[in-house]
Scaffold this active site. Sequence first.
Site, PDB file in Angstrom:
ATOM      1  N   SER A   1       0.870  -1.182   0.000  1.00 13.82           N
ATOM      2  CA  SER A   1       0.000   0.000   0.000  1.00 13.82           C
ATOM      3  C   SER A   1       0.902   1.225   0.000  1.00 13.82           C
ATOM      4  O   SER A   1       2.074   1.144   0.399  1.00 13.82           O
ATOM      5  CB  SER A   1      -0.848  -0.012   1.277  1.00 13.82           C
ATOM      6  OG  SER A   1      -1.438   1.247   1.509  1.00 13.82           O
TER       7      SER A   1
ATOM      8  N   TYR B   1      -2.539  -0.912  10.448  1.00 13.62           N
ATOM      9  CA  TYR B   1      -2.417  -1.098   8.988  1.00 13.62           C
ATOM     10  C   TYR B   1      -1.076  -0.580   8.491  1.00 13.62           C
ATOM     11  O   TYR B   1      -0.378  -1.256   7.729  1.00 13.62           O
ATOM     12  CB  TYR B   1      -3.570  -0.352   8.312  1.00 13.62           C
ATOM     13  CG  TYR B   1      -3.709  -0.588   6.825  1.00 13.62           C
ATOM     14  CD1 TYR B   1      -4.431  -1.671   6.329  1.00 13.62           C
ATOM     15  CD2 TYR B   1      -3.152   0.302   5.905  1.00 13.62           C
ATOM     16  CE1 TYR B   1      -4.591  -1.872   4.966  1.00 13.62           C
ATOM     17  CE2 TYR B   1      -3.309   0.113   4.538  1.00 13.62           C
ATOM     18  CZ  TYR B   1      -4.035  -0.977   4.075  1.00 13.62           C
ATOM     19  OH  TYR B   1      -4.190  -1.170   2.720  1.00 13.62           O
TER      20      TYR B   1
HETATM   21  P1  NAD Z   1     -11.461  -6.085  -0.243  1.00 17.86           P
HETATM   22  O1  NAD Z   1     -12.072  -5.892   1.091  1.00 17.86           O
HETATM   23  O2  NAD Z   1     -12.270  -5.808  -1.474  1.00 17.86           O
HETATM   24  O3  NAD Z   1     -10.855  -7.555  -0.378  1.00 17.86           O
HETATM   25  C1  NAD Z   1     -10.198  -8.176   0.682  1.00 17.86           C
HETATM   26  C2  NAD Z   1     -10.088  -9.658   0.392  1.00 17.86           C
HETATM   27  O4  NAD Z   1      -9.478 -10.297   1.518  1.00 17.86           O
HETATM   28  C3  NAD Z   1     -11.457 -10.319   0.197  1.00 17.86           C
HETATM   29  O5  NAD Z   1     -11.377 -11.317  -0.798  1.00 17.86           O
HETATM   30  C4  NAD Z   1     -11.711 -10.952   1.566  1.00 17.86           C
HETATM   31  O6  NAD Z   1     -12.606 -12.044   1.520  1.00 17.86           O
HETATM   32  C5  NAD Z   1     -10.298 -11.384   1.922  1.00 17.86           C
HETATM   33  N1  NAD Z   1     -10.165 -11.662   3.350  1.00 17.86           N
HETATM   34  C6  NAD Z   1     -10.522 -10.867   4.392  1.00 17.86           C
HETATM   35  N2  NAD Z   1     -10.285 -11.487   5.554  1.00 17.86           N
HETATM   36  C7  NAD Z   1      -9.764 -12.711   5.242  1.00 17.86           C
HETATM   37  C8  NAD Z   1      -9.328 -13.817   6.011  1.00 17.86           C
HETATM   38  N3  NAD Z   1      -9.372 -13.795   7.349  1.00 17.86           N
HETATM   39  N4  NAD Z   1      -8.860 -14.898   5.357  1.00 17.86           N
HETATM   40  C9  NAD Z   1      -8.834 -14.938   4.003  1.00 17.86           C
HETATM   41  N5  NAD Z   1      -9.210 -13.903   3.225  1.00 17.86           N
HETATM   42  C10 NAD Z   1      -9.686 -12.811   3.845  1.00 17.86           C
HETATM   43  O7  NAD Z   1     -10.160  -5.174  -0.209  1.00 17.86           O
HETATM   44  P2  NAD Z   1      -9.174  -4.619  -1.346  1.00 17.86           P
HETATM   45  O8  NAD Z   1      -9.284  -3.142  -1.325  1.00 17.86           O
HETATM   46  O9  NAD Z   1      -9.329  -5.341  -2.622  1.00 17.86           O
HETATM   47  O10 NAD Z   1      -7.784  -4.973  -0.649  1.00 17.86           O
HETATM   48  C11 NAD Z   1      -6.926  -5.967  -1.107  1.00 17.86           C
HETATM   49  C12 NAD Z   1      -5.516  -5.640  -0.641  1.00 17.86           C
HETATM   50  O11 NAD Z   1      -5.132  -4.390  -1.197  1.00 17.86           O
HETATM   51  C13 NAD Z   1      -5.372  -5.505   0.874  1.00 17.86           C
HETATM   52  O12 NAD Z   1      -4.156  -6.071   1.298  1.00 17.86           O
HETATM   53  C14 NAD Z   1      -5.344  -3.994   1.075  1.00 17.86           C
HETATM   54  O13 NAD Z   1      -4.667  -3.630   2.238  1.00 17.86           O
HETATM   55  C15 NAD Z   1      -4.615  -3.577  -0.176  1.00 17.86           C
HETATM   56  N6  NAD Z   1      -4.785  -2.182  -0.543  1.00 17.86           N
HETATM   57  C16 NAD Z   1      -6.043  -1.692  -0.826  1.00 17.86           C
HETATM   58  C17 NAD Z   1      -6.171  -0.355  -1.169  1.00 17.86           C
HETATM   59  C18 NAD Z   1      -7.488   0.261  -1.500  1.00 17.86           C
HETATM   60  O14 NAD Z   1      -7.558   1.480  -1.619  1.00 17.86           O
HETATM   61  N7  NAD Z   1      -8.544  -0.502  -1.691  1.00 17.86           N
HETATM   62  C19 NAD Z   1      -5.056   0.475  -1.214  1.00 17.86           C
HETATM   63  C20 NAD Z   1      -3.808  -0.067  -0.911  1.00 17.86           C
HETATM   64  C21 NAD Z   1      -3.697  -1.394  -0.582  1.00 17.86           C
END
Ligand code: NAD
Length: 250
Positions: free
Chosen positions: A132, A145
Amino acid sequence: MLKNRRALVTGSTSGIGLAIARALAAEGAEVILNGLGDPAEIATLCEELGASYNGANLMDAGAISAMMSAVGPVDILVNNAGMQHVSPVEDFPPEKWDAIIALNLTAAFHTTRLAVPGMKAKGWGRIINTASAHSLAASPFKSAYVAAKHGLAGFTKTIALELATCGVTANCISPGYVWTPLVENQIPDTMAARGMTREQVMNDVLLAKQPTKSFVLPEDVAALAVFLCGDAARNITGANYTIDGGWTAE
Ligand code: NAD
């Protein structure tokens, strides 16, 4: 481009992980999905992508071991599952801290340590960690985080060095704000923590960070992941690629 490659993408039932899974499948990889969600919707996704699914809860080290045994050797490991919690540090629930460190950092250690022997044996592997912008910069009220993502970036650099002569690369992709459920769901807590309206959180907290003033798309992140899996990326390792609309340039 990725025919005969097996790819495990954690947290791929939603958001960024799902976009990465779709993009890898489109390149011909055999994809294994992981994540939480409605079984019927997951079954539909599996059919759409020609993928299989393992529903391990990645906060549980034993469940991760069982998943890695069941899945077998993988060529591409995308450590993507993650969660967020927004709160001032003095009110931050300790159980939320533990959960965020377990899912966003420790799970990647377990999947990696269990996937590496197979990659080494094959002399080829790609480890991609969804970090991130918060692996490089902090924001208030996101202590767990930011700590987990900084840790993930350090872990990635370390394994890149360990695997440098094995044909296995390890890199982070560091998005800014991507419009996914993870971002949408933190808006109410951010409204409470900062005393703001929804519009103020969107414009003055989230997009305020991104000079381009637009959200990154999950598909943009997926395209970068596909590139890192290609032969042209064989010498890219230990990198932390931002895709953040200029956030961390400031
Ligand atoms: P999201 O909430 O859409 O997806 C998260 C995924 O993780 C889902 O498939 C969920 O089922 C899974 N998950 C949650 N808890 C779990 C568990 N205990 N065991 C197995 N799977 C589990 O989120 P996203 O925005 O797609 O985030 C994905 C990654 O990207 C994360 O690591 C997040 O920190 C990172 N990220 C997101 C953003 C953003 O702006 N959305 C920015 C930077 C980094």
